[in-house]
Design an enzyme around this catalytic site. Structure first.
Site, PDB file in Angstrom:
ATOM      1  N   THR A  78      42.242  -1.095   4.748  1.00 15.77           N
ATOM      2  CA  THR A  78      40.756  -0.292   5.395  1.00 15.77           C
ATOM      3  C   THR A  78      40.338  -2.296   5.811  1.00 15.77           C
ATOM      4  OG1 THR A  78      39.951   1.246   4.405  1.00 15.77           O
ATOM      5  CG2 THR A  78      38.281   0.355   5.497  1.00 15.77           C
ATOM      6  N   SER A 210      48.725  -1.564   1.921  1.00 14.31           N
ATOM      7  CA  SER A 210      47.829  -1.298   0.610  1.00 14.31           C
ATOM      8  C   SER A 210      49.149  -1.286  -0.474  1.00 14.31           C
ATOM      9  CB  SER A 210      46.148  -0.150   1.006  1.00 14.31           C
ATOM     10  OG  SER A 210      45.733  -0.172  -0.335  1.00 14.31           O
ATOM     11  N   ALA A 211      47.652  -2.072  -1.705  1.00 14.93           N
ATOM     12  CA  ALA A 211      49.236  -1.839  -2.914  1.00 14.93           C
ATOM     13  C   ALA A 211      48.132  -0.759  -3.533  1.00 14.93           C
ATOM     14  CB  ALA A 211      47.978  -2.665  -3.751  1.00 14.93           C
ATOM     15  N   CYS A 340      40.377  15.891   4.495  1.00 15.33           N
ATOM     16  CA  CYS A 340      41.261  14.457   4.157  1.00 15.33           C
ATOM     17  C   CYS A 340      41.203  13.389   3.685  1.00 15.33           C
ATOM     18  CB  CYS A 340      42.622  15.362   5.146  1.00 15.33           C
ATOM     19  SG  CYS A 340      43.853  15.806   3.715  1.00 15.33           S
TER      20      CYS A 340
HETATM   21  C1  LIG Z   1      47.180   5.692   6.463  1.00 17.68           C
HETATM   22  C2  LIG Z   1      46.655   4.875   5.741  1.00 17.68           C
HETATM   23  N1  LIG Z   1      45.347   3.875   6.518  1.00 17.68           N
HETATM   24  C3  LIG Z   1      44.499   3.088   5.875  1.00 17.68           C
HETATM   25  C4  LIG Z   1      44.379   3.929   4.191  1.00 17.68           C
HETATM   26  C5  LIG Z   1      42.788   2.937   3.759  1.00 17.68           C
HETATM   27  O1  LIG Z   1      43.699   2.153   2.514  1.00 17.68           O
HETATM   28  P1  LIG Z   1      42.846   1.198   1.765  1.00 17.68           P
HETATM   29  O2  LIG Z   1      42.594   2.435   0.950  1.00 17.68           O
HETATM   30  O3  LIG Z   1      43.612   0.454   0.968  1.00 17.68           O
HETATM   31  O4  LIG Z   1      41.273   1.081   2.590  1.00 17.68           O
HETATM   32  C6  LIG Z   1      44.900   4.543   3.958  1.00 17.68           C
HETATM   33  C7  LIG Z   1      44.594   5.524   3.102  1.00 17.68           C
HETATM   34  O5  LIG Z   1      44.100   6.552   2.737  1.00 17.68           O
HETATM   35  C8  LIG Z   1      46.126   5.786   4.534  1.00 17.68           C
HETATM   36  O6  LIG Z   1      46.501   6.470   3.760  1.00 17.68           O
END
Ligand SMILES: Cc1ncc(COP(=O)(O)O)c(C=O)c1O
Length: 399
Positions: A78, A210-211, A340
């Site tokens: 994010t 993201s990890a 979702c």
């Molecule tokens: C395609 C996508 N982008 C961004 C995110 C957000 O990631 P994070 O949880 O690391 O902020 C997600 C997680 O749900 C995702 O699936």
């Protein structure tokens, strides 16, 4: 012989994944022994932490075909998406104010774009292929070419979709804008560790990930920032101690970054074998669901390795409410098309963009098969879903 299954069965690996025990053991010393701040330059605790961070940076950068100086650590995808989109637009406005993206992006892209749209940017969201025809959710690169204008400064297209697993043709999209100074950003959060990702081959300038989607810890992410064009000149969105070359201030999450790198390393080592195994389990689940439930509809593209993430399955069960279905089988952990990607229980914008009716969207479930799932769990889940759908359909026919 019936194999025992431990419940609840976790089949929501797009939402997050369990931390791999090998990742956890790599992280633990950085909580208890090497707990220094990587920014402390005057003692051995700081030096050890910094060495671990730089080793992690090198490992992750190598896995995506990048140099370590092109990788910025963040708190997750994010933040990476926000930094990429806002950082690029804050700096480079003079190139124009038109942005091209896709209707099926994650909210972590769509929401920053909406905010930019309220300022003086114009955002074009492209349509994707409809659900019938085997390519549901795929973006035809031609649509990108048609949308590009003289004032386009940024294109953002995700690599793998978190709801329907569709894989976008990023390299072809990059070819559409090659030679221009338009920046190409991709949200590769669901793709890293699942498919081969090489920033050079994809031709992207900015890439978020993201990890916690690849058996690493939550709260750690990365942003690849190329030195080409103006991508390297992102406007920081968090100011402070000047960490990460000043692009992203804040004390680095050392155990998190160490775990991130170990997770990437394991995913790369095991990717080919694992995606075959996970894809086999996903196919087994779909076959079993079709056997048990009449009129199951596949949402998204065909179940092929070229078009779809191996672990992804998204189906609608007509005449059933997905939310009610989930609630009636608490031993199975999945997501529904009503809630979702956010805390907002709206029908999935992704399924709606594929042309699904509101009813069919609400009748959907997303299954995310992952590293720790077994064939016995898949059979158990298919049985439970089959029973629950039959029960709910019977109830709705009686009412
Ligand atoms: C395609 C996508 N982008 C961004 C995110 C957000 O990631 P994070 O949880 O690391 O902020 C997600 C997680 O749900 C995702 O699936």
């Amino acid at each position: 012989m019936v194999q025992q299954v431990q419940t609840p069965v976790y089949l929501d690996n797009h939402a997050t994944t369990r931390v791999d025990p090998r990742v956890l053991s790599a992280m633990l010393p950085y909580f208890s022994e090497h707990y220094g701040n990587a920014g402390s330059t005057s003692h051995v605790f700081g030096w050890d932490a910094d060495a671990a961070v730089e080793h992690a940076r090198e490992t992750i950068a190598a896995a995506i075909g990048a140099s370590k100086r092109n990788l910025v650590f963040t708190s997750g995808a994010t933040e990476s998406n926000n930094l990429a989109l806002r950082g690029a637009t804050d700096r480079a406005r003079r190139r124009g104010n038109h942005i091209v993206s896709v209707a099926t992006e994650h909210k972590a892209v769509l929401d920053p774009l909406t905010r930019l749209g309220r300022r003086d940017f114009e955002v074009t969201l492209l349509a994707v292929e409809p659900n019938d025809g085997g390519r549901g959710g795929w973006l035809d690169p031609q649509r990108v070419r048609d949308a590009i204008r003289d004032d386009t400064m940024l294109v953002s297209v995700m690599l793998a979709n978190n709801e329907i697993g569709v894989l976008q043709s990023l390299a072809e999209i990059a070819a559409e804008i090659r030679g221009s100074d338009i920046l190409l950003h991709t949200d590769a959060t669901q793709a890293i560790g699942k498919i081969a990702v090489d920033v050079e081959r994809l031709g992207v300038d900015l890439m978020s990930f993201s990890a916690h989607k690849l058996y690493g810890p939550k709260g750690v992410g990365g942003l690849f920032v190329s030195r080409q064009k103006q991508a390297g000149r992102l406007q920081p969105q968090i100011d402070g101690g000047g960490q990460e070359g000043g692009v992203r201030s804040g004390t680095i999450n050392v155990p998190g970054v160490v775990g991130f790198a170990r997770a990437v390393e394991l995913a790369e080592e095991e990717r080919t074998v694992e995606s075959q195994r996970v894809g086999g389990l996903r196919d087994r689940l779909f076959d079993a669901l079709r056997e048990r439930v009449a009129d199951v509809q596949l949402n998204g593209p065909a179940l092929s390795a070229e078009l779809r993430l191996a672990g992804n399955l998204n189906c609608s069960f007509p005449l059933v409410d997905g939310e009610a279905l989930m609630m009636s089988m608490r031993e199975i952990c999945v997501s529904s098309g009503s809630a979702c990607t956010s805390a907002n229980p709206e029908p999935s914008h992704v399924l709606r963009a594929l042309g699904l009716s509101e009813d069919m969207t609400r009748a959907s479930l997303r299954f995310g098969v992952g590293r720790f799932n077994t064939a016995a769990e898949i059979d158990f889940a298919a049985d439970r879903v089959g029973d629950a759908v039959a029960r709910l359909r019977k109830m709705s026919s009686l009412s």
